[in-house]
Design an enzyme around this catalytic site. Sequence first.
Site, PDB file in Angstrom:
ATOM      1  N   HIS A 292      -8.451 -30.696   3.154  1.00 25.85           N
ATOM      2  CA  HIS A 292      -7.326 -30.968   4.042  1.00 25.85           C
ATOM      3  C   HIS A 292      -7.318 -29.987   5.205  1.00 25.85           C
ATOM      4  O   HIS A 292      -7.522 -28.792   5.007  1.00 25.85           O
ATOM      5  CB  HIS A 292      -5.994 -30.761   3.306  1.00 25.85           C
ATOM      6  CG  HIS A 292      -5.599 -31.900   2.444  1.00 25.85           C
ATOM      7  ND1 HIS A 292      -4.872 -32.970   2.903  1.00 25.85           N
ATOM      8  CD2 HIS A 292      -5.833 -32.142   1.139  1.00 25.85           C
ATOM      9  CE1 HIS A 292      -4.660 -33.816   1.915  1.00 25.85           C
ATOM     10  NE2 HIS A 292      -5.239 -33.341   0.828  1.00 25.85           N
ATOM     11  N   HIS A 335       2.203 -26.823  -3.026  1.00 25.30           N
ATOM     12  CA  HIS A 335       2.394 -25.828  -1.977  1.00 25.30           C
ATOM     13  C   HIS A 335       3.603 -24.946  -2.268  1.00 25.30           C
ATOM     14  O   HIS A 335       4.623 -25.416  -2.756  1.00 25.30           O
ATOM     15  CB  HIS A 335       2.624 -26.565  -0.642  1.00 25.30           C
ATOM     16  CG  HIS A 335       2.490 -25.717   0.576  1.00 25.30           C
ATOM     17  ND1 HIS A 335       3.095 -26.026   1.780  1.00 25.30           N
ATOM     18  CD2 HIS A 335       1.816 -24.555   0.794  1.00 25.30           C
ATOM     19  CE1 HIS A 335       2.780 -25.112   2.677  1.00 25.30           C
ATOM     20  NE2 HIS A 335       2.014 -24.204   2.107  1.00 25.30           N
ATOM     21  N   GLU A 341      10.892 -26.241   4.929  1.00 25.38           N
ATOM     22  CA  GLU A 341      10.456 -27.581   5.292  1.00 25.38           C
ATOM     23  C   GLU A 341      11.577 -28.588   5.009  1.00 25.38           C
ATOM     24  O   GLU A 341      11.899 -28.846   3.848  1.00 25.38           O
ATOM     25  CB  GLU A 341       9.209 -27.983   4.505  1.00 25.38           C
ATOM     26  CG  GLU A 341       8.023 -27.047   4.679  1.00 25.38           C
ATOM     27  CD  GLU A 341       6.823 -27.459   3.828  1.00 25.38           C
ATOM     28  OE1 GLU A 341       6.796 -28.630   3.378  1.00 25.38           O
ATOM     29  OE2 GLU A 341       5.937 -26.623   3.606  1.00 25.38           O
ATOM     30  N   HIS A 365      12.643 -28.263   1.162  1.00 26.16           N
ATOM     31  CA  HIS A 365      11.898 -27.343   0.316  1.00 26.16           C
ATOM     32  C   HIS A 365      11.976 -25.982   0.993  1.00 26.16           C
ATOM     33  O   HIS A 365      11.366 -25.753   2.035  1.00 26.16           O
ATOM     34  CB  HIS A 365      10.457 -27.816   0.137  1.00 26.16           C
ATOM     35  CG  HIS A 365      10.361 -29.178  -0.497  1.00 26.16           C
ATOM     36  ND1 HIS A 365       9.485 -30.149  -0.075  1.00 26.16           N
ATOM     37  CD2 HIS A 365      11.071 -29.731  -1.513  1.00 26.16           C
ATOM     38  CE1 HIS A 365       9.644 -31.241  -0.811  1.00 26.16           C
ATOM     39  NE2 HIS A 365      10.607 -31.014  -1.681  1.00 26.16           N
ATOM     40  N   HIS A 371       6.577 -27.291  -4.179  1.00 27.73           N
ATOM     41  CA  HIS A 371       6.733 -28.720  -3.909  1.00 27.73           C
ATOM     42  C   HIS A 371       5.348 -29.353  -3.855  1.00 27.73           C
ATOM     43  O   HIS A 371       4.331 -28.660  -3.827  1.00 27.73           O
ATOM     44  CB  HIS A 371       7.495 -28.959  -2.602  1.00 27.73           C
ATOM     45  CG  HIS A 371       6.923 -28.259  -1.412  1.00 27.73           C
ATOM     46  ND1 HIS A 371       7.153 -26.929  -1.143  1.00 27.73           N
ATOM     47  CD2 HIS A 371       6.115 -28.707  -0.413  1.00 27.73           C
ATOM     48  CE1 HIS A 371       6.522 -26.582  -0.037  1.00 27.73           C
ATOM     49  NE2 HIS A 371       5.876 -27.637   0.427  1.00 27.73           N
TER      50      HIS A 371
END
Length: 443
Positions: A292, A335, A341, A365, A371
């Site tokens: 990613h 994460h 967030e 979050h 999360h």
Amino acid sequence: MAELKYMSGFGNEFSSEDPRCPGSLPEGQNSPQVCPYGLYAEQLSGSAFTCPRPANKRSWLYRILPSVKHKPFTPVPSGHLTENWDEAEPDPNQMRWRPFTITKPSERKVDFVAGLQTVCGAGDAKSRNGIGIHVYTCNTSMVDRCFNNSDGDFLIVPQQGDILITTEFGKMMVEPNSICVIQQGMRFSVDVFGETRGYILEVYGAHYELPDLGPIGANGLANPRDFLCPVAWYEDRTVATGYTIINKYQGKLFACQQDFSPFNVVAWHGNYTPYKYNLENFMTVNCVAFDHADPSIFTVLTAKSTRPGVAIADFVIFPPRWGVADRTFRPPYYHRNCMSEFMGLIKGHYEAKEEGFQPGGGSLHSIMTPHGPDADCFEKNTTAVLKPERVAEGTMAFMFESSFSMAVTKWGLETCQRLDKSYYQCWEGLRSHFNPNWKPSKQ
């Protein structure tokens, strides 16, 4: 209504005059002794006079009457719009909200300002450092009243219903899957066409700008040419019953009266303007090999802090795109983040949580709160056949990411009655796949 016209570009030096008054912009100077058409010259500053040129923001407005002509401001109820971050105890849990309720017109009429509700935020408008995250839910247009925010900039994300925004610079139609930014101090009014809902990211003390592209190069993400600002439009209208200016100042609302429309700007020039952007124009960058890239590659706009690379707030989207990464768990990774967030969903189904996260709702979050994908998403994507596929087709999720540790308001925790207290259960089904006897497969 006739199709609205716009000028293209981000942060450009624009100039515009209403075609009903040709030549209304002064030639060769900003403040002549007598302006064309008997107009008043007024400067709107979005930065300190002495800011370096790349950061210097101001526009000159040529108007029928100056904005200083009004009765004194007096406090008015702020409803659920607040900057009180201490009204509820801190809560580090993962939070998710069901779609925020829109009041039915048969119950009562609610316009844009009356429908502003603060979900969370941090910092202080007085010290010009912080953010607020709000939702708006409304069912009627603003009539003979407008709003201006003395505290900061509003980035508005419509989710349900088009909004027609009349500003001192002209008019903008902003539809779901588009955004607009109304910068500090700009007066605006909102017309709606039914039950309407959306999200707002407010920043104090900084303006939104395009993120630096680094090794991406000169092109990509949100391209400057795709941002649109309005063209000059004015009304010379007397309001005998009184026109109301609502001012958000130091987190509170104040109102004053005047007997004319504030949208009386015949011409203007400058680089401090409202603007809008269609999210479908975002040029997505993504991984084409394995693993990613971090979600910062989806940043549309950023409000920078004084620390290099650290934002007061980023506006990030997760648009339709191709997923082609090989040997990779393709959904977002698990994460824990030093940033906060807040996520919202304009339409569709978010790839990491196809159930429970609904358009018009949200999630938070907080800093260092774990999360990631729910149990169903994990199981499905660890056994999926990896082939090129369209991701998030028909979907638009977004994130307001901030370096601030945000507090949730009492309205967000209790009053709205939309907090999904079962959210944590979406991870309860995660099970251990640990095998101490695992051996790598032979090539």
